[in-house]
Enzyme design. Structure first.
Site, mmCIF file in Angstrom:
data_model
loop_
_atom_site.group_PDB
_atom_site.id
_atom_site.type_symbol
_atom_site.label_atom_id
_atom_site.label_comp_id
_atom_site.label_asym_id
_atom_site.label_seq_id
_atom_site.Cartn_x
_atom_site.Cartn_y
_atom_site.Cartn_z
ATOM 1 N N HIS A 298 0.887 -1.180 0.000
ATOM 2 C CA HIS A 298 0.000 0.000 0.000
ATOM 3 C C HIS A 298 0.920 1.223 0.000
ATOM 4 C CE1 HIS A 298 -3.496 2.304 0.046
ATOM 5 N NE2 HIS A 298 -4.005 2.031 1.226
ATOM 6 N N ARG B 142 -3.414 12.296 2.305
ATOM 7 C CA ARG B 142 -3.343 11.435 1.103
ATOM 8 C C ARG B 142 -3.505 12.295 -0.157
ATOM 9 N NH1 ARG B 142 -5.301 6.104 1.627
ATOM 10 N NH2 ARG B 142 -4.467 5.818 -0.466
HETATM 11 N N1 CP Z 1 -6.551 3.776 3.890
HETATM 12 C C1 CP Z 1 -7.202 3.433 2.774
HETATM 13 O O1 CP Z 1 -6.609 3.043 1.769
HETATM 14 O O2 CP Z 1 -8.544 3.601 2.832
HETATM 15 P P1 CP Z 1 -9.604 3.080 1.771
HETATM 16 O O3 CP Z 1 -9.558 1.579 1.799
HETATM 17 O O4 CP Z 1 -10.921 3.630 2.246
HETATM 18 O O5 CP Z 1 -9.225 3.614 0.416
HETATM 19 N N1 NVA Z 2 -4.546 -3.853 5.324
HETATM 20 C C1 NVA Z 2 -5.807 -3.293 4.934
HETATM 21 C C2 NVA Z 2 -5.643 -1.876 4.511
HETATM 22 C C3 NVA Z 2 -6.931 -1.168 4.158
HETATM 23 C C4 NVA Z 2 -6.707 0.226 3.686
HETATM 24 C C5 NVA Z 2 -6.436 -4.141 3.839
HETATM 25 O O1 NVA Z 2 -5.712 -4.534 2.915
HETATM 26 O O2 NVA Z 2 -7.612 -4.432 3.912
#
Ligand code: CP
Ligand code: NVA
Length: 309
Positions: free
Chosen positions: A135, A293
């Site tokens: 991510h 973000r």
């Molecule tokens: N933190 C994040 O990526 O949030 P969303 O899953 O809502 O995009």
């Molecule tokens: N680790 C989490 C992050 C969500 C933003 C997922 O992948 O669901």
């Protein structure tokens, strides 16, 4: 043109350039509305196509605002409306069409391999909006938030991650290596980073320590970061996993082991890994973290388009 898929594949110099640009741009927007365009409209006429194979609130809206503020626009595709999702069209053909209709493609996907395939067949930048292993946009933005609040380089801070070894942690590990900051990971033994990540940690440096006790990991930390125990791609026994993480819950007691001015971050959405008394406390900076973000992704987009000042 640059892709933004995994932090480990982007140079530390470029990552720092993105953060510097984001800081400048954020400070210039103090009196502007969400949809006002930055002076010079650097991405005027550009279309970001985005697609989410998994749920999203923040990533979806922040990319929408990010490209708008740079003078461009977004089109969000629903995967179930594409031939690709039902096997009726290949990634190769889909990528070539997206490349000719749009100027960048942001994908939140169930498969890291799919991102690589899109990269292979696209002639436009590919951005990872979250995958099982990474991510990246979230963590670069979190580095920005930490430096903004602490008013010092992250290389002088101790970061503690208390939680699962998931996509967000993988990107945090890459960030620790790129920006050279101390990272303590607190997780049950069964949920340590995978072999590939452990090898990556070992091959780079040893500022990253892994503890199977949350208090030890939190000790002396400037920042405590967490995430849901159960991620969107988790397929195992969820109840069992939640039980294993019981002792890793973030509460006031745990915060006492960190520095007095320690802050708490969480990418959201949250589960029950953090108590309200921490999540809603003044130490928690999760709302500032979320809005940043937008600012950081603007500079990521400019990096992708080769337009960083
Ligand atoms: N933190 C994040 O990526 O949030 P969303 O899953 O809502 O995009
Ligand atoms: N680790 C989490 C992050 C969500 C933003 C997922 O992948 O669901």
């Amino acid at each position: 043109m640059n892709h933004f898929i995994n932090l480990k594949d982007i140079s530390a110099i470029d990552l720092r350039k993105i953060l510097i640009d984001a800081k400048k741009r954020k400070s210039l927007r103090k009196n502007l509305n969400n949809l006002d365009i930055d002076s010079g409209a650097p991405l005027k006429g550009k279309l970001l196509i985005q697609m989410f194979e998994k749920s999203s609130l923040r990533t979806r809206i922040s990319f929408y605002l990010a490209i708008k503020q740079l003078g461009g626009s977004t089109l969000t595709l629903r995967p179930d409306e594409l031939h690709l999702s039902k096997g009726g069209e290949s990634i190769e053909d889909t990528a070539k069409i997206i490349s000719s209709f749009g100027n960048a493609f942001m994908l939140r996907t169930e498969s890291d391999k799919k991102l690589e395939e899109f990269r292979k067949y696209s002639s436009i930048p590919i951005i990872n909006g979250l995958s099982p292993n990474s991510h990246a946009t979230q963590i670069l933005s979190d580095v920005f938030t930490i430096e903004e609040i602490k008013k010092k380089s992250i290389s002088n801070l101790k970061i503690a991650w208390i939680g699962d070894s998931n996509n967000v942690l993988n990107s945090l590990i890459s960030a620790s290596i790129k920006f050279s900051f101390k990272l303590n990971i607190g997780c049950p033994n069964l949920y340590q980073p995978n072999k590939k990540m452990l090898k990556y940690i070992k091959a780079n440096r040893n500022k990253i320590l892994i503890f199977n006790e949350s208090k030890k990991a939190a000790s002396g930390a400037d920042v405590i970061i967490s995430d849901k125990v159960i991620s969107m791609n988790d397929k195992g026994n969820k109840l069992k996993k939640l039980r294993h993480f019981k002792k890793f819950r973030i509460n006031k007691e745990l915060m006492k082991y960190a520095k007095r001015d320690c802050i708490f971050l969480h990418c959201l959405p949250r589960g029950n890994e953090v108590d309200d008394e921490v999540f809603l406390s003044s130490q928690s900076k999760v709302w500032q973290q979320a809005i940043n973000r937008v600012h950081v992704q603007k500079s990521i987009l400019l990096y992708c388009f080769g337009k960083l000042r």
